[in-house]
Design a protein around this motif. Structure first.
Motif, PDB file in Angstrom:
ATOM      1  N   VAL A  54       0.766   4.266  -2.703  1.00 49.94           N
ATOM      2  CA  VAL A  54       0.568   5.673  -2.344  1.00 49.94           C
ATOM      3  C   VAL A  54       1.679   6.533  -2.955  1.00 49.94           C
ATOM      4  O   VAL A  54       1.418   7.633  -3.466  1.00 49.94           O
ATOM      5  CB  VAL A  54       0.514   5.839  -0.806  1.00 49.94           C
ATOM      6  CG1 VAL A  54       0.595   7.302  -0.401  1.00 49.94           C
ATOM      7  CG2 VAL A  54      -0.750   5.190  -0.251  1.00 49.94           C
ATOM      8  N   TRP A  60       0.837  -1.190   0.000  1.00 49.84           N
ATOM      9  CA  TRP A  60       0.000   0.000   0.000  1.00 49.84           C
ATOM     10  C   TRP A  60       0.883   1.256   0.000  1.00 49.84           C
ATOM     11  O   TRP A  60       0.618   2.207  -0.742  1.00 49.84           O
ATOM     12  CB  TRP A  60      -0.939  -0.017   1.207  1.00 49.84           C
ATOM     13  CG  TRP A  60      -1.664   1.273   1.393  1.00 49.84           C
ATOM     14  CD1 TRP A  60      -1.466   2.193   2.387  1.00 49.84           C
ATOM     15  CD2 TRP A  60      -2.683   1.821   0.552  1.00 49.84           C
ATOM     16  NE1 TRP A  60      -2.307   3.275   2.210  1.00 49.84           N
ATOM     17  CE2 TRP A  60      -3.061   3.067   1.090  1.00 49.84           C
ATOM     18  CE3 TRP A  60      -3.317   1.379  -0.608  1.00 49.84           C
ATOM     19  CZ2 TRP A  60      -4.043   3.872   0.510  1.00 49.84           C
ATOM     20  CZ3 TRP A  60      -4.290   2.183  -1.185  1.00 49.84           C
ATOM     21  CH2 TRP A  60      -4.642   3.410  -0.627  1.00 49.84           C
ATOM     22  N   ASP A  61       1.933   1.276   0.811  1.00 53.54           N
ATOM     23  CA  ASP A  61       2.816   2.444   0.862  1.00 53.54           C
ATOM     24  C   ASP A  61       3.438   2.727  -0.504  1.00 53.54           C
ATOM     25  O   ASP A  61       3.549   3.884  -0.915  1.00 53.54           O
ATOM     26  CB  ASP A  61       3.912   2.263   1.914  1.00 53.54           C
ATOM     27  CG  ASP A  61       3.374   2.315   3.338  1.00 53.54           C
ATOM     28  OD1 ASP A  61       2.259   2.856   3.544  1.00 53.54           O
ATOM     29  OD2 ASP A  61       4.059   1.802   4.242  1.00 53.54           O
ATOM     30  N   ALA A  97      -3.848   5.303  -5.610  1.00 55.52           N
ATOM     31  CA  ALA A  97      -4.325   5.283  -4.230  1.00 55.52           C
ATOM     32  C   ALA A  97      -5.262   6.466  -4.016  1.00 55.52           C
ATOM     33  O   ALA A  97      -5.003   7.571  -4.495  1.00 55.52           O
ATOM     34  CB  ALA A  97      -3.149   5.355  -3.262  1.00 55.52           C
TER      35      ALA A  97
END
Length: 139
Positions: free
Chosen positions: A19, A15-16, A88
């Motif tokens: 993003v 996820w990071d 994201a």
């Protein structure tokens, strides 16, 4: 708008990392399953999806948006494989685990609960609403 779930092993693509790609997003490459590919072919601009960490964590951690419809996967040597580009949108305030999904009323028929191996899967409007509520996201 149709809803989806995108699965990724966080040690391969997290996820990071998603993003960090910002507004340009990232191709959702490497899918080599016909059903998952067909799901991506059905996606439209603006469709939203959950970002799910598989293997490590096993939880829904964020919301993404389709910013380019299905096109040939740049990592494939065979033109039968496609991918979309996603960006994201927002993290879930509270990640929603697979274990939580398995015991939550209204999610018993969710593809994630019944076919956890499918890497790109549809999410019904009701399932979307339940998970957004569990995750602390206003819809």
């Amino acid at each position: 708008m149709t809803h989806w779930l995108f699965k990724s092993e966080p040690d391969a693509w997290s996820w990071d990392q998603q993003v960090q790609t910002g507004a340009k997003g990232e191709e959702w490459t490497g899918v080599r399953n016909y059903q998952a590919r067909n799901n991506m072919r059905a996606m439209k601009l603006g469709d939203r999806g959950f970002f799910y960490h598989s293997n490590i964590g096993k939880e829904i951690v964020g919301i993404v948006e389709v910013i380019r419809e299905s096109a040939p996967d740049s990592t494939a040597n065979d033109p039968k494989w496609d991918c979309v580009v996603i960006k994201a949108v927002a993290p879930l305030a509270t990640p929603v685990s697979l274990d939580t999904c398995k015991v939550t009323a209204g999610l018993e028929r969710m593809v994630l609960v019944n076919n956890s191996r499918l890497s790109v899967q549809p999410v019904t409007d009701d399932e979307w609403a339940i998970i957004c509520k569990l995750g602390g996201v206003q819809i």
